[in-house]
Design a protein around this motif. Sequence first.
Motif, PDB file in Angstrom:
ATOM      1  N   HIS A 162       0.803  -1.255   0.137  1.00  0.00           N
ATOM      2  CA  HIS A 162       0.440   0.151  -0.301  1.00  0.00           C
ATOM      3  C   HIS A 162       0.519   1.474   0.101  1.00  0.00           C
ATOM      4  CE1 HIS A 162      -3.002  -2.767   0.535  1.00  0.00           C
ATOM      5  NE2 HIS A 162      -2.121  -3.290   1.714  1.00  0.00           N
ATOM      6  N   SER A 163       2.301   0.998  -0.045  1.00  0.00           N
ATOM      7  CA  SER A 163       2.670   2.097   0.049  1.00  0.00           C
ATOM      8  C   SER A 163       3.756   2.407  -1.783  1.00  0.00           C
ATOM      9  CB  SER A 163       4.154   2.358   1.355  1.00  0.00           C
ATOM     10  OG  SER A 163       5.324   1.595   0.541  1.00  0.00           O
ATOM     11  N   SER A 164       3.136   2.034  -1.600  1.00  0.00           N
ATOM     12  CA  SER A 164       4.048   1.684  -3.881  1.00  0.00           C
ATOM     13  C   SER A 164       2.937   2.919  -3.803  1.00  0.00           C
ATOM     14  CB  SER A 164       3.741   0.610  -4.732  1.00  0.00           C
ATOM     15  OG  SER A 164       3.367  -0.851  -4.069  1.00  0.00           O
ATOM     16  N   PRO A 165       3.956   3.303  -4.575  1.00  0.00           N
ATOM     17  CA  PRO A 165       3.128   4.989  -5.306  1.00  0.00           C
ATOM     18  C   PRO A 165       1.956   4.264  -6.819  1.00  0.00           C
ATOM     19  CG  PRO A 165       5.174   4.240  -6.490  1.00  0.00           C
ATOM     20  CD  PRO A 165       5.417   3.508  -5.627  1.00  0.00           C
TER      21      PRO A 165
ATOM     22  N   PHE B 282       5.502  16.346  -6.790  1.00  0.00           N
ATOM     23  CA  PHE B 282       5.351  14.946  -4.684  1.00  0.00           C
ATOM     24  C   PHE B 282       4.395  15.326  -4.297  1.00  0.00           C
ATOM     25  CE2 PHE B 282       9.517  15.037  -7.111  1.00  0.00           C
ATOM     26  CZ  PHE B 282       8.989  13.229  -7.582  1.00  0.00           C
ATOM     27  N   THR B 283       3.378  16.198  -3.801  1.00  0.00           N
ATOM     28  CA  THR B 283       3.036  16.908  -2.818  1.00  0.00           C
ATOM     29  C   THR B 283       1.844  17.649  -3.110  1.00  0.00           C
ATOM     30  OG1 THR B 283       2.771  17.185  -0.507  1.00  0.00           O
ATOM     31  CG2 THR B 283       3.639  18.349  -2.053  1.00  0.00           C
ATOM     32  N   HIS B 284       0.137  17.476  -3.078  1.00  0.00           N
ATOM     33  CA  HIS B 284      -0.603  18.073  -3.164  1.00  0.00           C
ATOM     34  C   HIS B 284      -1.006  18.279  -1.627  1.00  0.00           C
ATOM     35  CE1 HIS B 284      -0.047  19.246  -7.262  1.00  0.00           C
ATOM     36  NE2 HIS B 284      -0.107  18.414  -7.264  1.00  0.00           N
ATOM     37  N   GLY B 285      -0.360  17.922  -0.967  1.00  0.00           N
ATOM     38  CA  GLY B 285      -1.127  18.217   0.551  1.00  0.00           C
ATOM     39  C   GLY B 285      -1.777  16.571   1.144  1.00  0.00           C
TER      40      GLY B 285
ATOM     41  N   TYR C  18      -3.650  13.255   2.741  1.00  0.00           N
ATOM     42  CA  TYR C  18      -5.080  12.271   1.661  1.00  0.00           C
ATOM     43  C   TYR C  18      -6.153  13.136   2.162  1.00  0.00           C
ATOM     44  CZ  TYR C  18      -8.013   8.722   0.343  1.00  0.00           C
ATOM     45  OH  TYR C  18      -8.801   7.493  -0.478  1.00  0.00           O
TER      46      TYR C  18
ATOM     47  N   LYS D  45      -6.956   8.900   7.116  1.00  0.00           N
ATOM     48  CA  LYS D  45      -8.181   8.878   6.446  1.00  0.00           C
ATOM     49  C   LYS D  45      -8.327   7.964   5.482  1.00  0.00           C
ATOM     50  CE  LYS D  45      -8.630  13.382   8.177  1.00  0.00           C
ATOM     51  NZ  LYS D  45      -9.330  14.391   7.078  1.00  0.00           N
TER      52      LYS D  45
ATOM     53  N   HIS E 213       4.076  13.730   4.002  1.00  0.00           N
ATOM     54  CA  HIS E 213       3.393  15.072   2.543  1.00  0.00           C
ATOM     55  C   HIS E 213       2.901  13.818   1.331  1.00  0.00           C
ATOM     56  CE1 HIS E 213       8.044  15.030   1.936  1.00  0.00           C
ATOM     57  NE2 HIS E 213       7.081  13.968   0.854  1.00  0.00           N
ATOM     58  N   TYR E 214       2.546  12.758   1.903  1.00  0.00           N
ATOM     59  CA  TYR E 214       1.632  11.944   1.490  1.00  0.00           C
ATOM     60  C   TYR E 214       2.707  11.725  -0.837  1.00  0.00           C
ATOM     61  CZ  TYR E 214      -1.364  11.894   4.505  1.00  0.00           C
ATOM     62  OH  TYR E 214      -2.915  12.314   5.665  1.00  0.00           O
ATOM     63  N   CYS E 215       3.513  11.382  -0.507  1.00  0.00           N
ATOM     64  CA  CYS E 215       4.617  11.579  -1.721  1.00  0.00           C
ATOM     65  C   CYS E 215       4.326   9.400  -2.087  1.00  0.00           C
ATOM     66  CB  CYS E 215       5.462  11.424  -1.760  1.00  0.00           C
ATOM     67  SG  CYS E 215       6.742  11.040  -0.586  1.00  0.00           S
ATOM     68  N   GLY E 216       4.176   8.944  -1.148  1.00  0.00           N
ATOM     69  CA  GLY E 216       3.945   7.587  -1.231  1.00  0.00           C
ATOM     70  C   GLY E 216       5.116   6.884  -0.948  1.00  0.00           C
ATOM     71  N   PRO E 217       6.111   6.326  -2.187  1.00  0.00           N
ATOM     72  CA  PRO E 217       6.931   5.026  -1.464  1.00  0.00           C
ATOM     73  C   PRO E 217       7.851   5.440  -0.531  1.00  0.00           C
ATOM     74  CG  PRO E 217       7.725   6.801  -3.432  1.00  0.00           C
ATOM     75  CD  PRO E 217       6.956   7.395  -2.530  1.00  0.00           C
TER      76      PRO E 217
ATOM     77  N   PRO F 108      -0.218  12.565  -7.413  1.00  0.00           N
ATOM     78  CA  PRO F 108      -0.644  12.863  -5.056  1.00  0.00           C
ATOM     79  C   PRO F 108      -2.058  13.642  -4.921  1.00  0.00           C
ATOM     80  CG  PRO F 108       1.570  14.415  -5.656  1.00  0.00           C
ATOM     81  CD  PRO F 108       1.043  13.326  -7.044  1.00  0.00           C
ATOM     82  N   PRO F 109      -2.570  13.258  -3.440  1.00  0.00           N
ATOM     83  CA  PRO F 109      -1.433  12.707  -2.506  1.00  0.00           C
ATOM     84  C   PRO F 109      -1.403  11.460  -2.672  1.00  0.00           C
ATOM     85  CG  PRO F 109      -3.406  13.748  -1.963  1.00  0.00           C
ATOM     86  CD  PRO F 109      -3.435  14.106  -3.276  1.00  0.00           C
ATOM     87  N   HIS F 110      -0.621  10.134  -1.913  1.00  0.00           N
ATOM     88  CA  HIS F 110      -0.706   8.790  -2.699  1.00  0.00           C
ATOM     89  C   HIS F 110      -0.366   8.785  -0.893  1.00  0.00           C
ATOM     90  CE1 HIS F 110       0.096   9.201  -6.730  1.00  0.00           C
ATOM     91  NE2 HIS F 110       0.943   9.752  -6.098  1.00  0.00           N
ATOM     92  N   ARG F 111      -1.401   8.325  -0.485  1.00  0.00           N
ATOM     93  CA  ARG F 111      -1.959   7.831   0.628  1.00  0.00           C
ATOM     94  C   ARG F 111      -1.288   6.515   1.224  1.00  0.00           C
ATOM     95  NH1 ARG F 111      -6.935   5.015   2.631  1.00  0.00           N
ATOM     96  NH2 ARG F 111      -5.848   3.353   1.729  1.00  0.00           N
ATOM     97  N   PRO F 112      -0.014   6.630   2.401  1.00  0.00           N
ATOM     98  CA  PRO F 112       1.367   5.906   2.444  1.00  0.00           C
ATOM     99  C   PRO F 112       0.899   4.395   3.568  1.00  0.00           C
ATOM    100  CG  PRO F 112       1.412   6.764   4.155  1.00  0.00           C
ATOM    101  CD  PRO F 112       0.941   7.429   3.353  1.00  0.00           C
ATOM    102  N   THR F 113      -0.130   4.316   2.749  1.00  0.00           N
ATOM    103  CA  THR F 113      -0.886   2.833   4.132  1.00  0.00           C
ATOM    104  C   THR F 113      -2.021   2.438   3.353  1.00  0.00           C
ATOM    105  OG1 THR F 113      -0.599   1.760   5.767  1.00  0.00           O
ATOM    106  CG2 THR F 113      -2.010   4.426   6.053  1.00  0.00           C
TER     107      THR F 113
END
Lengths: 228, 560
Positions: free
Chosen positions: A10-13, A212-215, A217, B183, B222-226, B354-359
């Motif tokens: 779940h953490s992969s982009p 890489f960021t838009h605030g 989720y 969320k 900051h929800y970049c993801g990886p 993004p946002p990529h929620r990392p979980t």
Amino acid sequence: MRIFGHEAAHSSPRPSSSALFNRRDLIRTALFAGAASVFGPEFSLAQAVSSGLTAAAKGEDGSTLLTDPNWRAAFLNDHQNETLIVLSDVIIPGTDTPGAKEALVNRYLDLLLSVQPAEFQRKFVDALAYIDAESQKQFGKDFRGLGADDQIWLLTPWAFARQPSHWTARNDTRNEAADLGQQHFELLKALIATAYYESEIGQKELGWDGEFTHGPYEGCEHPTAAHT
Amino acid sequence: MPQDVLQQTYDAIVVGSGATGGWAAKRLSEAGLKVALLEAGRAVTAREFTEHIPSYQLKYRNHSPEIVRTRPIQRQCYACMEYNYEWFVNDLENPYSTPPDRPFTWQRLRVLGGRSLVWGRHSYRLSDVDFKAASRDGYDVDWPFSYPDLAPYYDVVERYVGISGAAERNEMLPDGQYLPPMKMSCGEVRLRESIQKKFGRTLTMGRVAILTQPHNGRAPCHYCGPCERGCMTFSYFSSPFTTVKDAVKTGNCTLITDAIVSHVDMNTGSNKAQGVTFVQRTTKETKQIRGKVVVMCAQALESTRILLNSSTREYPKGLANSSGLLGHYLMDHVVGGGASATFDDMKALPTANPPHRPTGIYLVRFRNTPATGKHPHFIRGYGFQGDSMPVFNFNAPGIGKDYKQAVKTGAYSITLGAFGESLASFDNFCEIDPNLRDAWGIPALRISMAHGKNEAAMMRDAGVTAAEMLEATGAKNIRVTTGVEMPGMAIHEVGTARMGNDPKKSVLNTFCQSHDVSNLLVTDGSGFVSSACQNPTLTMMAITVRACDHLVERFRRNEI
Ligand SMILES: Cc1cc2nc3c(=O)[nH]c(=O)nc-3n(C[C@H](O)[C@H](O)[C@H](O)COP(=O)(O)OP(=O)(O)OC[C@H]3O[C@@H](n4cnc5c(N)ncnc54)[C@H](O)[C@@H]3O)c2cc1C
Ligand code: SF4
């Protein structure tokens, strides 16, 4: 990778995080199948101690290789390379957004193939050759020489799932070639799609704006029980 | 390394700087003890993080042949990639063996911070249903302590680490000290509400060691993801930039990297550990360092390997192994069961932005609980991790413009994958392979483990219950898996030096102290008595803090 997410699947982009639609996993499995999974004492003949940083960690940009004006294929011959360019552009054409040709899908695949085991290289070359052979059978010409309509006509039956006959409920036994063609085609399509969607053009196609960021989720903002 | 670093006698030598070693070094050095922290790998810096590098800038876009060549085992780990594979051990240099019919995948890092650099960050408490499981179902033995003994240490760790999550008041998963949770998506809320109503089951947002607000000087995510490629804002917990940094800041902790500990040195006259021997990674020189106490935090299998390699005349079967149990009761969670599906009535487009929620989400164990009673086919239970969101449909049929469009239209996917308890069994074990050494000449492990019938029944059940819940929630295209992955695949290996009150039936006491050698501790996952089904690292860290506080007490009372 597995079908179901380990915690950090779940953490992969995105887009590679979902199992169900995860093209990258498919490719990964295809490419690396057959490599040793459990090892014996022979592996203990360890060589020089490595210490280092990956190229990415050193900040090297590996993508410039593909845009080099003096680019030459490392694995494909001219005919295969040209065929791949044409094929990739039929599968993922330029529309209101650029297609596989502009994304240099052929160049990336050539690089990738150049470092694959011979068995995989052969599979790829066989698949391309199969498409040419079918094209010769139907039209007396290699695939790259066909008109756009004929190219689509040739590929389309392989691009959809097959079903049993409406009349007898039997599988299409008289047309085994269709299944073989489908296997070859699916391999090529999977590789082309991966190479396209993982390219810069492909990432833009999927909506990435380079940030890489838009605030944070924000998630579901509907009232309770809105979905049930 | 200045020579005087090796001249002094430290109060404590901590072996390994990962999730647990960082805590041991921090706790002991902050209490005023002089600590030497030995780490087999090199130091890491934030400069080498790659979480903001797009994959098209990688030469092979994450399909590097170098990983295949040097990491044939490590590449089985989803987090080992062209970005970061140098953090993972080189399998050619770090071999281990398995019986041919009992494969085990051992996924590990050798670098400052160990696996805390790439972990999935899910952080759950165990409950007394876990610590006292044997009393309930009669299988094996209870832990030597109970939930109230550990709860204050869970508090300490959670408060420092920063765990985002929600309290749920579910007896299977005790609540802790949480930052606001991340969320849930619409699909996840839909599943949460539906299974609460129809099955009385709890689905919660993953409780993860990722900050949702500023915490202890670190910035929120900051929800970049990886995350497994590092985090330049240090928003997820990894030891080098938190516990280890704090330890070094005290002035009491000497960090020695590139120090591969081969064995513990014993003073046979006094039956005390007097330090450790290590091989310098790059020069391969052998060195010794002395300490009043040795604390092993090299992760379950490595710590046990070191003890097995430390035999003396008094301990011919491995140090601190008078029980004969060292190496035995190896566990890893069982994975493989679950289901995925689509919500065809939910229309939301996927995006690579993004946002990529990392979980993801966590569905709390509901089998064999005090509330649900005994299951007819297996004991213990499993929880699910998963997520639900719009995804691209790269597998769309067709070609051309329509295919391009179908990829972007995507589908609303939902996935649940189980993590189940792996029963402790004497027959799952590691030992030294007499014919195998690593690149530094240190004898390597032979690991022999297989999941059994109970695990298989559990994964089958997980496939069934996942499908049932998805169906009851209106999902379509349900696909089920009911298989059992090879052990190691959950990367949650624990056991091999179990804790207990009886020195004949355990290796460590309740404070992770060897029954045989009183100044030798193992505080990583080695001491686990059972695996429970929750991700283990939070518990390892809490156990480490508990053991270290007890050790400091012994120092204060001059018992060392
Ligand atoms: C991809 C991935 C995802 C994970 N996700 C989760 C999760 O979501 N939740 C969870 O609870 N757990 C998760 N885990 C497991 C978690 O990472 C481990 O449980 C945890 O890191 C173990 O802590 P440790 O201190 O025992 O070992 P590690 O963190 O692995 O650290 C051990 C350290 O010891 C060093 N070392 C080893 N041998 C020697 C030696 N001979 N001499 C000196 N130093 C040595 C190593 O180099 C390393 O730095 C995950 C693991 C991985 C790989
Ligand atoms: S998703 Fe959050 S925690 Fe993970 S690397 Fe990005 S900012 Fe850091």
